[in-house]
Design an enzyme around this catalytic site. Structure first.
Site, PDB file in Angstrom:
ATOM      1  N   SER A 213       0.876  -1.181   0.000  1.00 57.91           N
ATOM      2  CA  SER A 213       0.000   0.000   0.000  1.00 57.91           C
ATOM      3  C   SER A 213       0.905   1.220   0.000  1.00 57.91           C
ATOM      4  O   SER A 213       2.092   1.106   0.329  1.00 57.91           O
ATOM      5  CB  SER A 213      -0.843  -0.012   1.292  1.00 57.91           C
ATOM      6  OG  SER A 213      -1.442   1.248   1.530  1.00 57.91           O
TER       7      SER A 213
ATOM      8  N   TYR B  70      -1.874  -1.090  10.465  1.00 58.60           N
ATOM      9  CA  TYR B  70      -1.851  -1.222   8.996  1.00 58.60           C
ATOM     10  C   TYR B  70      -0.515  -0.728   8.445  1.00 58.60           C
ATOM     11  O   TYR B  70       0.102  -1.393   7.605  1.00 58.60           O
ATOM     12  CB  TYR B  70      -3.027  -0.415   8.421  1.00 58.60           C
ATOM     13  CG  TYR B  70      -3.322  -0.654   6.964  1.00 58.60           C
ATOM     14  CD1 TYR B  70      -4.045  -1.773   6.548  1.00 58.60           C
ATOM     15  CD2 TYR B  70      -2.902   0.249   5.994  1.00 58.60           C
ATOM     16  CE1 TYR B  70      -4.343  -1.978   5.208  1.00 58.60           C
ATOM     17  CE2 TYR B  70      -3.197   0.050   4.653  1.00 58.60           C
ATOM     18  CZ  TYR B  70      -3.919  -1.062   4.272  1.00 58.60           C
ATOM     19  OH  TYR B  70      -4.208  -1.262   2.935  1.00 58.60           O
TER      20      TYR B  70
HETATM   21  P1  NAD Z   1     -11.435  -6.441   0.184  1.00 56.20           P
HETATM   22  O1  NAD Z   1     -12.052  -6.306   1.524  1.00 56.20           O
HETATM   23  O2  NAD Z   1     -12.285  -6.258  -1.027  1.00 56.20           O
HETATM   24  O3  NAD Z   1     -10.697  -7.850   0.036  1.00 56.20           O
HETATM   25  C1  NAD Z   1     -10.001  -8.448   1.099  1.00 56.20           C
HETATM   26  C2  NAD Z   1      -9.796  -9.915   0.816  1.00 56.20           C
HETATM   27  O4  NAD Z   1      -9.074 -10.495   1.931  1.00 56.20           O
HETATM   28  C3  NAD Z   1     -11.113 -10.693   0.703  1.00 56.20           C
HETATM   29  O5  NAD Z   1     -10.990 -11.690  -0.284  1.00 56.20           O
HETATM   30  C4  NAD Z   1     -11.265 -11.331   2.073  1.00 56.20           C
HETATM   31  O6  NAD Z   1     -12.030 -12.520   2.071  1.00 56.20           O
HETATM   32  C5  NAD Z   1      -9.798 -11.620   2.405  1.00 56.20           C
HETATM   33  N1  NAD Z   1      -9.615 -11.786   3.857  1.00 56.20           N
HETATM   34  C6  NAD Z   1      -9.945 -10.918   4.848  1.00 56.20           C
HETATM   35  N2  NAD Z   1      -9.687 -11.474   6.054  1.00 56.20           N
HETATM   36  C7  NAD Z   1      -9.177 -12.702   5.818  1.00 56.20           C
HETATM   37  C8  NAD Z   1      -8.732 -13.778   6.647  1.00 56.20           C
HETATM   38  N3  NAD Z   1      -8.773 -13.718   7.978  1.00 56.20           N
HETATM   39  N4  NAD Z   1      -8.279 -14.911   6.045  1.00 56.20           N
HETATM   40  C9  NAD Z   1      -8.272 -15.007   4.708  1.00 56.20           C
HETATM   41  N5  NAD Z   1      -8.676 -14.048   3.863  1.00 56.20           N
HETATM   42  C10 NAD Z   1      -9.128 -12.907   4.428  1.00 56.20           C
HETATM   43  O7  NAD Z   1     -10.224  -5.381   0.203  1.00 56.20           O
HETATM   44  P2  NAD Z   1      -9.231  -4.835  -0.932  1.00 56.20           P
HETATM   45  O8  NAD Z   1      -9.302  -3.365  -0.883  1.00 56.20           O
HETATM   46  O9  NAD Z   1      -9.391  -5.557  -2.196  1.00 56.20           O
HETATM   47  O10 NAD Z   1      -7.828  -5.218  -0.257  1.00 56.20           O
HETATM   48  C11 NAD Z   1      -6.923  -6.142  -0.821  1.00 56.20           C
HETATM   49  C12 NAD Z   1      -5.506  -5.745  -0.415  1.00 56.20           C
HETATM   50  O11 NAD Z   1      -5.184  -4.483  -0.979  1.00 56.20           O
HETATM   51  C13 NAD Z   1      -5.293  -5.614   1.079  1.00 56.20           C
HETATM   52  O12 NAD Z   1      -4.036  -6.146   1.443  1.00 56.20           O
HETATM   53  C14 NAD Z   1      -5.300  -4.112   1.291  1.00 56.20           C
HETATM   54  O13 NAD Z   1      -4.576  -3.741   2.426  1.00 56.20           O
HETATM   55  C15 NAD Z   1      -4.644  -3.651   0.019  1.00 56.20           C
HETATM   56  N6  NAD Z   1      -4.892  -2.251  -0.330  1.00 56.20           N
HETATM   57  C16 NAD Z   1      -6.158  -1.776  -0.531  1.00 56.20           C
HETATM   58  C17 NAD Z   1      -6.337  -0.443  -0.878  1.00 56.20           C
HETATM   59  C18 NAD Z   1      -7.693   0.138  -1.117  1.00 56.20           C
HETATM   60  O14 NAD Z   1      -7.795   1.378  -1.228  1.00 56.20           O
HETATM   61  N7  NAD Z   1      -8.732  -0.643  -1.253  1.00 56.20           N
HETATM   62  C19 NAD Z   1      -5.230   0.390  -1.011  1.00 56.20           C
HETATM   63  C20 NAD Z   1      -3.954  -0.126  -0.803  1.00 56.20           C
HETATM   64  C21 NAD Z   1      -3.799  -1.448  -0.471  1.00 56.20           C
END
Ligand code: NAD
Length: 261
Positions: A143, A156
Site C-alpha cells: 500500500s 496497517y
Molecule cells: P477487500 O475487503 O475487497 O478484500 C479483502 C480480501 O481479503 C477478501 O478476499 C477477504 O475474504 C480476504 N480476507 C480478509 N480477512 C481474511 C482472513 N482472515 N483470512 C483469509 N482471507 C481474508 O479489500 P481490498 O481493498 O481488495 O484489499 C486487498 C488488499 O489491498 C489488502 O491487502 C489491502 O490492504 C490492500 N490495499 C487496498 C487499498 C484500497 O484502497 N482498497 C489500497 C492499498 C492497499
C-alpha cells in the site's frame, strides 16, 4: 496469453483488488487458485465461472490466514489441485482505524497476521518449489502505507512497511533462481475495504456518499480518482511477463501522486 501453463495463487481473491488481479491473470491464461472468506459453495461457483470465462483450471479455498497452518495448507492445496504455485500474489488484507492508544489488541494481532505474517508464511511454503523449477513471480500487495503513514493506521502501516521490507529480502535471496519479488503500493482503490472510511467522512461532514468519496481521495491524492482493481491486475500480468524478468525488489506506487508529495 501464456502458452506454457502456469499456476497463480491469489490470496483474498474473493473480492476487490485480489479478484481484479485474479481475473486479469485468468484472462492472460494462468490457471488460478482463488481464495477468500466465502463459503465453499460460493467459492466453487466463482472457480467454475473462471473456468467457463477464461478456459483455465481454477480451484478455491477459504483458509483463514490468521492461522499460519492454514496458510501452509492453502499453498499445499494449490500444488495438490493445480500442480504448482508459479505465481504467488499475497493480497489478503483488512483495515481498522483508531488512534494508537485506543487500538484494540485483537485488531493489532489480526492485521499483523493477515496483512504481513501470511505473506511470510505463504512465501516460505511456495519458494522451495519455485526454486526447484527455476521460475517464480511473487507479488505482494502492500500500500502507499508501506511507504508513508497516515494517522489512525498504526497496525496497517506497521504491517505494510513490513511487507515492503519482506519483499526486498525475498527478492535478494531468490535473485539467483529466476524468481522476482515485487510489492505494489496502491493509493485509494475502489473496494469494500475503503467503504467504512468513506462512510465515516459522510457521517462526520454530513455529505452524500459520492461527495465523501471525492473528499477522501482529494485529501491524499493529487489525481482525484480511485484506481480500479483491474488496473492493478494489468500491472500484475506485466510483472509475470518475461519483459519484467529483471524487475525485482521494487515497491511500485499506483497512487495518483499520493507519495510524490
Ligand atoms: P477487500 O475487503 O475487497 O478484500 C479483502 C480480501 O481479503 C477478501 O478476499 C477477504 O475474504 C480476504 N480476507 C480478509 N480477512 C481474511 C482472513 N482472515 N483470512 C483469509 N482471507 C481474508 O479489500 P481490498 O481493498 O481488495 O484489499 C486487498 C488488499 O489491498 C489488502 O491487502 C489491502 O490492504 C490492500 N490495499 C487496498 C487499498 C484500497 O484502497 N482498497 C489500497 C492499498 C492497499
Amino acid at each position: 496469453m501464456r502458452t506454457d501453463k502456469k499456476v497463480a495463487l491469489v490470496t483474498g481473491s474473493s473480492s476487490g483488488i485480489g479478484l481484479g488481479i485474479a481475473r486479469q491473470l485468468g484472462a492472460a491464461g494462468f490457471d488460478v487458485m482463488l481464495h477468500g472468506l466465502l463459503d465453499l459453495e460460493e467459492g466453487q461457483a466463482l472457480a467454475n465461472e473462471f473456468t467457463d470465462q477464461y478456459q483455465v483450471r481454477s480451484a478455491f479455498s477459504n483458509a483463514d490466514l490468521r492461522d499460519p497452518n492454514e496458510v501452509g495448507a492453502l499453498v499445499r492445496q494449490c500444488i495438490d489441485q493445480l500442480g504448482a504455485v508459479d505465481v504467488l500474489v499475497n493480497n489478503a488484507g483488512i483495515q481498522f482505524t483508531e488512534r494508537l492508544e485506543n487500538f484494540p489488541e485483537q485488531k493489532w494481532h489480526d492485521i499483523i497476521a493477515i496483512n504481513l505474517s501470511s505473506a511470510f508464511f505463504a512465501m516460505q511454503a511456495a519458494i522451495p518449489l519455485m526454486r526447484e523449477k527455476g521460475w517464480g513471480r511473487i507479488i505482494n500487495i502492500a500500500s502507499v502505507h508501506g511507504l508513508v503513514a497516515s494517522a489512525q493506521k498504526s497496525a496497517y502501516c506497521a504491517a505494510k512497511h513490513g511487507v515492503v521490507g519482506l519483499t526486498k529480502v525475498a527478492a535478494m535471496e531468490n535473485a539467483d533462481a529466476g524468481i522476482t519479488v515485487n510489492a505494489i503500493c496502491p493509493g485509494w482503490v475502489e473496494t469494500d475495504l475503503v467503504k467504512p472510511q468513506i462512510q465515516a467522512i459522510a457521517d462526520q461532514q454530513s455529505l452524500g456518499y459520492e461527495q465523501a468519496r471525492a473528499e477522501l481521495v482529494g485529501q491524499k491524492q493529487a489525481l482525484r480518482e480511485m484506481t480500479q482493481p483491474a488496473m492493478l491486475g494489468a500491472l500484475a500480468v506485466f510483472l509475470c511477463s518475461d519483459d519484467a524478468a529483471t524487475m525485482t525488489g521494487t515497491a511500485l506506487p499506483v497512487d495518483g501522486a499520493w507519495t510524490a508529495q
